[in-house]
Design an enzyme around this catalytic site. Structure first.
Site, PDB file in Angstrom:
ATOM      1  N   CYS A   1      -7.690  -2.457   8.536  1.00 44.86           N
ATOM      2  CA  CYS A   1      -9.136  -2.219   8.514  1.00 44.86           C
ATOM      3  C   CYS A   1      -9.866  -3.552   8.691  1.00 44.86           C
ATOM      4  CB  CYS A   1      -9.538  -1.570   7.192  1.00 44.86           C
ATOM      5  SG  CYS A   1     -11.330  -1.390   7.057  1.00 44.86           S
TER       6      CYS A   1
ATOM      7  N   CYS B   1     -15.369  -2.467  -0.519  1.00 42.73           N
ATOM      8  CA  CYS B   1     -15.994  -2.034   0.738  1.00 42.73           C
ATOM      9  C   CYS B   1     -17.072  -0.973   0.508  1.00 42.73           C
ATOM     10  CB  CYS B   1     -14.926  -1.521   1.697  1.00 42.73           C
ATOM     11  SG  CYS B   1     -14.325   0.110   1.260  1.00 42.73           S
TER      12      CYS B   1
ATOM     13  N   HIS C   1       0.108  -3.402  -4.717  1.00 43.96           N
ATOM     14  CA  HIS C   1      -0.571  -2.602  -3.686  1.00 43.96           C
ATOM     15  C   HIS C   1      -0.407  -3.324  -2.344  1.00 43.96           C
ATOM     16  CE1 HIS C   1      -3.761  -0.746  -1.304  1.00 43.96           C
ATOM     17  NE2 HIS C   1      -3.690   0.273  -2.153  1.00 43.96           N
TER      18      HIS C   1
ATOM     19  N   THR D   1     -10.279  -4.362  -1.597  1.00 40.00           N
ATOM     20  CA  THR D   1     -11.474  -3.635  -1.131  1.00 40.00           C
ATOM     21  C   THR D   1     -11.711  -2.315  -1.866  1.00 40.00           C
ATOM     22  OG1 THR D   1     -10.114  -2.579   0.551  1.00 40.00           O
ATOM     23  CG2 THR D   1     -11.338  -4.558   1.213  1.00 40.00           C
TER      24      THR D   1
ATOM     25  N   CYS E   1     -13.031   7.208   5.621  1.00 36.20           N
ATOM     26  CA  CYS E   1     -13.927   6.084   5.886  1.00 36.20           C
ATOM     27  C   CYS E   1     -13.649   5.613   7.320  1.00 36.20           C
ATOM     28  CB  CYS E   1     -13.616   4.951   4.913  1.00 36.20           C
ATOM     29  SG  CYS E   1     -11.898   4.408   5.065  1.00 36.20           S
TER      30      CYS E   1
ATOM     31  N   SER F   1      -8.836   8.240   2.167  1.00 37.17           N
ATOM     32  CA  SER F   1      -7.735   8.583   3.072  1.00 37.17           C
ATOM     33  C   SER F   1      -7.432  10.083   3.082  1.00 37.17           C
ATOM     34  CB  SER F   1      -6.484   7.776   2.694  1.00 37.17           C
ATOM     35  OG  SER F   1      -6.301   7.765   1.301  1.00 37.17           O
TER      36      SER F   1
ATOM     37  N   HIS G   1      -2.900   6.096   2.866  1.00 40.34           N
ATOM     38  CA  HIS G   1      -2.185   6.706   1.742  1.00 40.34           C
ATOM     39  C   HIS G   1      -2.534   8.180   1.588  1.00 40.34           C
ATOM     40  CE1 HIS G   1      -1.314   2.582  -0.275  1.00 40.34           C
ATOM     41  NE2 HIS G   1      -0.363   2.942   0.564  1.00 40.34           N
TER      42      HIS G   1
ATOM     43  N   SER H   1      -3.100   6.189  -3.632  1.00 41.59           N
ATOM     44  CA  SER H   1      -4.344   5.742  -3.005  1.00 41.59           C
ATOM     45  C   SER H   1      -5.227   5.107  -4.082  1.00 41.59           C
ATOM     46  CB  SER H   1      -5.054   6.948  -2.373  1.00 41.59           C
ATOM     47  OG  SER H   1      -6.436   6.695  -2.236  1.00 41.59           O
TER      48      SER H   1
ATOM     49  N   GLU I   1      -2.265  -3.769   0.145  1.00 44.34           N
ATOM     50  CA  GLU I   1      -3.381  -4.641   0.561  1.00 44.34           C
ATOM     51  C   GLU I   1      -3.288  -5.989  -0.159  1.00 44.34           C
ATOM     52  OE1 GLU I   1      -7.421  -3.017   0.374  1.00 44.34           O
ATOM     53  OE2 GLU I   1      -8.149  -5.065   0.101  1.00 44.34           O
TER      54      GLU I   1
HETATM   55  S1  SF4 Z   1     -11.357  -1.240   3.277  1.00 40.42           S
HETATM   56 FE1  SF4 Z   1     -10.077   0.599   3.047  1.00 40.42          FE
HETATM   57  S2  SF4 Z   1     -11.417   2.113   2.085  1.00 40.42           S
HETATM   58 FE2  SF4 Z   1     -12.742   0.477   2.856  1.00 40.42          FE
HETATM   59  S3  SF4 Z   1     -13.378   1.099   4.916  1.00 40.42           S
HETATM   60 FE3  SF4 Z   1     -11.522  -0.102   5.161  1.00 40.42          FE
HETATM   61  S4  SF4 Z   1      -9.817   1.370   5.125  1.00 40.42           S
HETATM   62 FE4  SF4 Z   1     -11.630   2.379   4.277  1.00 40.42          FE
END
Ligand code: SF4
Length: 334
Positions: free
Chosen positions: A114, A213, A142, A183, A28, A286, A57, A241, A144
């Protein structure tokens, strides 16, 4: 009739396999940007470059960057006190305390979070400033989720993982709540949780569009389209991931009896694919395309494959690479 050449004989003996390749799949925009930041930092400053947590990941990606001189650590305290090399924060984002610590140690850091994760951080802060407590739907542990929860003081964000959590949640002030999400969640599971929260707390502030996302949503939609049409489904990706693991679940729920995660071609358990005549392949956000090609090549050794691409969405998102480059350029004079 003359004798068949060994090549023709091989073709005849191999069973036929229709491969449906999901599109979109794999990298992505956020992952692409994060990897480029490490690459550019290595080019500009030379090795080593420290990276806090796996930049994305995927073991293959991490090993490739390690071979170029990236050193991966889990916490800043693992970095030597006299370090002058750049430190990069992974795409998953970090708690506010991390840049604070980096500054206190005079580290030169680059943030590869991101932008879509940063957007969630900003939303959470905005709600907190407006006096709301926040419900975060995500997976405990996680990175995030750790990063998002770490945007606010302890107690301001409550983590909800399941419908049961949502049913049991007891907020301080039921009329002053806001919702944000990780996300990379399952779109369907998240909708079910949101439904419960909305019915229990009608005044909860919910983002217009959930924080899941575009890449996660598109990859799940592609699997929903392909999985019912094939005998087996492979998700190329890593067990840590989140978006890859969700794709495996989506494949199962869409009715595909064999929906499995594969990190590399060498991991394929061939017994699982005995007797299949069709196979769907996708890759987590990823996972590099070279690993998808590797998996297809491994099947082509055992089957006569016919590859078709199932396009369910077009993606043309790229995150501000020129600005990142400028940032790196600017940083030279630090
Ligand atoms: S939030 Fe994570 S999966 Fe979505 S675009 Fe960003 S890096 Fe990629």
């Amino acid at each position: 009739m003359g004798r068949s050449s060994p090549h023709v004989k091989e073709m005849i003996e191999k069973p036929h396999l229709d491969i449906l390749l999901c599109a979109p799949r794999g990298f992505c925009a956020g992952v692409d940007r994060a990897i480029q930041i490490v690459d550019l930092a290595l080019k500009k400053y030379g090795a080593p470059v420290y990276v806090r947590h796996e930049i994305v990941h995927n073991k293959f990606v991490v090993d490739s960057l390690r071979a170029k001189g990236a050193i991966f650590v889990e916490e800043l305290e693992e970095i030597p006190a006299d370090n002058e090399a750049p430190v990069i924060f992974s795409a998953h984002g970090v708690a506010k305390s991390v840049p604070v610590e980096a500054r206190s140690r005079n580290m030169f850091f680059l943030d590869a979070t991101c932008p879509l994760v940063t957007k969630v951080h900003v939303e959470a802060q905005r709600h907190a400033e407006d006096g709301r407590d926040i419900v975060l739907i995500g997976h405990k542990g996680h990175p995030e989720v750790i990063g998002t929860m770490g945007q606010l003081p302890p107690g301001r964000i409550s983590l909800i993982e399941t419908v049961e959590d949502a049913e049991a949640f007891a907020p301080r002030d039921a009329d002053n709540l806001a919702l944000v999400t990780q996300t990379t969640l399952s779109v369907d599971d998240t909708s079910a949780i949101v439904l419960v929260l909305k019915s229990r707390f009608p005044n909860i502030s919910v983002p217009h569009k959930e924080d899941i996302c575009y890449a996660t949503t598109n990859r799940q939609e592609a699997v929903k389209f392909v999985a019912p049409k094939v005998d087996a489904m492979i998700v190329v990706g890593a067990p840590n991931s989140s978006n890859s693991m969700r794709l495996v679940e989506v494949g199962e729920r869409a009715g595909c009896k064999v929906s499995v995660l594969v990190q590399r071609a060498e991991d394929i358990d061939w017994a699982q694919f005995d007797g299949i005549s069709s196979l769907g392949i996708t890759a987590g956000a990823s996972a590099p395309e070279s690993l998808v090609e590797e998996v297809i090549a491994a099947f082509a050794e055992r089957f006569t494959v016919n590859v078709e691409i199932a396009v369910t969405a077009e993606e043309n998102i790229a995150f501000n690479i020129p600005r990142v480059l400028r940032q790196l350029e600017d940083s030279v004079g630090r």
